[in-house]
Design a protein around this motif. Structure first.
Motif, PDB file in Angstrom:
ATOM      1  N   ILE A   1     -11.629 -42.385 -19.821  1.00  0.00           N
ATOM      2  CA  ILE A   1     -12.801 -42.962 -19.161  1.00  0.00           C
ATOM      3  C   ILE A   1     -14.040 -42.022 -19.994  1.00  0.00           C
ATOM      4  N   LYS A   2     -14.879 -43.406 -20.326  1.00  0.00           N
ATOM      5  CA  LYS A   2     -16.757 -43.203 -21.239  1.00  0.00           C
ATOM      6  C   LYS A   2     -17.527 -42.979 -19.416  1.00  0.00           C
ATOM      7  N   SER A   3     -18.012 -41.480 -20.015  1.00  0.00           N
ATOM      8  CA  SER A   3     -19.199 -42.461 -18.254  1.00  0.00           C
ATOM      9  C   SER A   3     -20.475 -42.512 -19.771  1.00  0.00           C
ATOM     10  N   HIS A   4     -21.703 -42.818 -19.043  1.00  0.00           N
ATOM     11  CA  HIS A   4     -22.661 -42.613 -19.675  1.00  0.00           C
ATOM     12  C   HIS A   4     -23.581 -41.574 -20.254  1.00  0.00           C
ATOM     13  N   GLY A   5     -23.686 -41.415 -21.574  1.00  0.00           N
ATOM     14  CA  GLY A   5     -24.600 -40.495 -21.927  1.00  0.00           C
ATOM     15  C   GLY A   5     -25.688 -39.606 -20.720  1.00  0.00           C
ATOM     16  N   GLY A   6     -26.003 -40.536 -20.118  1.00  0.00           N
ATOM     17  CA  GLY A   6     -27.859 -40.186 -19.713  1.00  0.00           C
ATOM     18  C   GLY A   6     -27.449 -39.987 -18.353  1.00  0.00           C
ATOM     19  N   THR A   7     -26.614 -39.431 -18.050  1.00  0.00           N
ATOM     20  CA  THR A   7     -25.436 -39.164 -16.668  1.00  0.00           C
ATOM     21  C   THR A   7     -25.864 -38.499 -16.120  1.00  0.00           C
ATOM     22  N   ASN A   8     -26.035 -38.704 -14.546  1.00  0.00           N
ATOM     23  CA  ASN A   8     -26.634 -37.272 -13.572  1.00  0.00           C
ATOM     24  C   ASN A   8     -25.075 -36.845 -13.620  1.00  0.00           C
TER      25      ASN A   8
ATOM     26  N   ASP B   1     -24.070 -36.661  -9.790  1.00  0.00           N
ATOM     27  CA  ASP B   1     -23.300 -38.190  -9.374  1.00  0.00           C
ATOM     28  C   ASP B   1     -22.887 -38.643 -10.144  1.00  0.00           C
ATOM     29  N   GLY B   2     -23.313 -39.110 -11.273  1.00  0.00           N
ATOM     30  CA  GLY B   2     -22.646 -40.419 -11.859  1.00  0.00           C
ATOM     31  C   GLY B   2     -21.702 -40.006 -12.481  1.00  0.00           C
ATOM     32  N   PHE B   3     -21.254 -38.268 -12.786  1.00  0.00           N
ATOM     33  CA  PHE B   3     -20.486 -37.746 -13.572  1.00  0.00           C
ATOM     34  C   PHE B   3     -19.180 -37.991 -12.409  1.00  0.00           C
ATOM     35  N   ALA B   4     -19.423 -37.953 -11.664  1.00  0.00           N
ATOM     36  CA  ALA B   4     -18.210 -37.916 -10.694  1.00  0.00           C
ATOM     37  C   ALA B   4     -18.316 -38.914 -10.263  1.00  0.00           C
TER      38      ALA B   4
ATOM     39  N   ASN C   1     -25.676 -45.344 -12.229  1.00  0.00           N
ATOM     40  CA  ASN C   1     -24.890 -43.969 -11.944  1.00  0.00           C
ATOM     41  C   ASN C   1     -23.980 -44.154 -11.270  1.00  0.00           C
ATOM     42  N   ASN C   2     -24.409 -45.244 -10.394  1.00  0.00           N
ATOM     43  CA  ASN C   2     -23.276 -45.995  -9.621  1.00  0.00           C
ATOM     44  C   ASN C   2     -22.565 -46.643  -9.963  1.00  0.00           C
ATOM     45  N   SER C   3     -22.515 -47.331 -11.086  1.00  0.00           N
ATOM     46  CA  SER C   3     -21.742 -47.925 -11.972  1.00  0.00           C
ATOM     47  C   SER C   3     -21.108 -47.549 -13.302  1.00  0.00           C
TER      48      SER C   3
END
Lengths: 339, 339
Positions: free
Chosen positions: B289-296, B298-301, B274-276
């Motif tokens: 931008i592609k976010s991880h699908g499983g992020t929370n 904080d990660g999405f931010a 999530n930090n990266s």
């Protein structure tokens, strides 16, 4: 003479291997002045060993072509391989220059009938145990047929290492769906799906399936395989460093480390590359084992044991049978073409 | 609507991003019934947001071609990309189906002038900090010129993410010697060596150099890049499992765990994807931008912030300048051909 430590690891490693497999005997190729004193200190090993002195040895940083020019027919590496060719040894084990070992083995032993390209197969620790992963960089690029050969050869190795009748095989790809990936991999999948041999074709696997241990044998061409292996090794070292930094960060975590030390020792043992040491150079007409260059005596003994098993359980015959079996299954039945 | 958690992560993630970058505004594309109550509970975000309701959303397991058939011009993903094309948004951020996002972005935004193939660039945590690694699988295979484009595009991204004037670039290969590897990589090296732009060409790097952080930008074609990324993720999870098993193995190690917990928390934070979070889809005419699908949340931010910076510091202009700069440097000086 190879590896980071030369005879000082190879000889004690052989001594350990002899304890585990007492019917072994050893020929050491290299500098007698270095080898003889190490053998003298190990009477049991000495009794089971001979030394073939060489003045020439391949350096770790020689380019393979350089090693060949300067070491053909004279170097410890060439002569050790030659002993397998001549039948005075069943297997050669080297901790030396990987590229030189593969080039000299291929030139001197030649490839097995039906094999176009050899492959380097590693034993990879997984969450489930271990898997065979190949090719780790023996050759760059592979067509569908060569990938199928890798599957057969890796399957033969897995049968021996894991004592399995029908190992599962996966093709490493960027997704598990049928339409994904490069043509060679998709075509190899089509061939393996139709193949009714003693391999269980699982389908495509992705990078994270290696560590999960999803299949017994992971097949990939050498460029990607080499990068995947080194990326995984790098990630493991990186986490180790992060963990070490974190444990040293305060008195509290230092105390925690002392209490939890058995757990860290267990983790270290489980991730220790020496425990999975001994990559097999598959597809040449002889058994050639590549030990990690940085291994210790225990790790070198593991590599010797891998070689011992490959000979004892007849790797080459298993590969040849697999290839024939596979060839037969691809020959259309009589009349099938006209039906 | 994408990712494992849909609006329940995306909306709180946007709220966090707004706190960090108060001059942001948001358009949410998707099911208004799900989005509106989440916004209602966050007045500050609601004041900075609009909702564009859609009935259609791309599913995580849709094949890209399927997603296009069923979602072109109607799905939340397509419309979010369309907003960038139309200029009503500066950047689109999705935690959804990666393949569909890349296909829809390429079709709708088109590639930047001079770019043949887009690439997905990840931010990879290393021992030194972070590196940009591309391509993570946007396209399979790349010729020398496309690898050079990747270097330029990854370099432009690294300048922004790491605030560097002259990022270092390495080509991922099976060895660091000049004669190693596949032709495309060797030819890309030849071009990059001659290039006098604002990239510092380091040379070849190997798989374990990624985790070491040897260079700011690691360039590799998408098949190998995707497998390297997933292999590293798999290795990290595998070590995590081993460590957990080991820590639970006895009362002593459990006590050690409790003492060392701050260290484990620090390790977890350091390895937390999530930090990266926030891979950048480079080479299309817009910021995606592609976010991880499983992020929370904080990660999405974090992914939103990556997008914010890419716009604020003008990624597209930096890429175009890099490509031009590079093209110029490859034009032989007048008279050079005849000298």
């Amino acid at each position: 003479m190879g590896g980071d430590h030369g005879p000082s690891v190879v000889v004690p490693g052989a001594a350990l291997a002899l304890e585990r497999k007492p019917d072994s005997s050893f020929t050491f190729f290299g500098d007698e002045k270095q080898i003889a004193p190490l053998l003298a200190a190990r009477p049991a090993l000495k009794a089971a060993s001979t030394i073939v002195h060489t003045d020439v040895s391949v350096r770790m940083d020689d380019k393979p072509s350089q090693a060949l020019r300067s070491g053909r027919k004279t170097s410890s590496m060439w002569l050790a391989i030659d002993a397998v060719k001549e039948g005075t040894a069943d297997v050669t084990i080297s901790a030396g220059n990987t590229g030189a070992l593969m080039l000299m083995s291929t030139l001197n032993l030649k490839t097995l009938a039906g094999v176009e390209r050899p492959a380097l197969a590693a034993i990879w620790p997984t969450s489930r145990g271990e898997s065979v992963v190949l090719d780790m960089g023996a050759t760059i690029g592979a067509d569908a047929r060569q990938l199928v050969d890798f599957a057969v050869m890796g399957g033969a190795m897995a049968k021996i290492v894991f004592d399995l009748d029908r190992p599962t095989v996966g093709l490493l790809n960027v997704g598990v769906e049928e339409m994904k990936g490069i043509e060679e991999v998709k075509n190899a999948a089509a061939i393996l799906r139709e193949h009714e041999g003693d391999l269980v074709y699982h389908g495509f696997v992705e990078g994270d399936d290696i560590g999960k241990g999803t299949v017994d044998v992971v097949v990939v061409e050498g460029f990607t395989g080499n990068i995947a292996l080194k990326t995984a090794e790098g990630t493991a070292r990186q986490i180790g460093r992060f963990l070490g930094d974190a444990m040293r960060s305060s008195w509290r975590t230092k105390i925690g480390y002392l209490f939890a030390k058995p757990a860290f020792d267990a983790l270290r043992a489980r991730m220790d590359p020496n425990n999975s040491n001994g990559a097999v150079f598959l597809g040449v007409n002889g058994v050639v084992i590549k030990s990690h260059g940085g291994t210790n005596a225990d790790g070198f003994a593991s590599a010797v044991e891998v070689g011992y098993d490959m000979v004892r359980y007849d790797l080459l015959a298993k590969i040849s049978a697999g290839l024939k079996d596979y060839d037969r299954s691809n020959t259309p039945a009589v009349g099938a073409a006209s039906s």
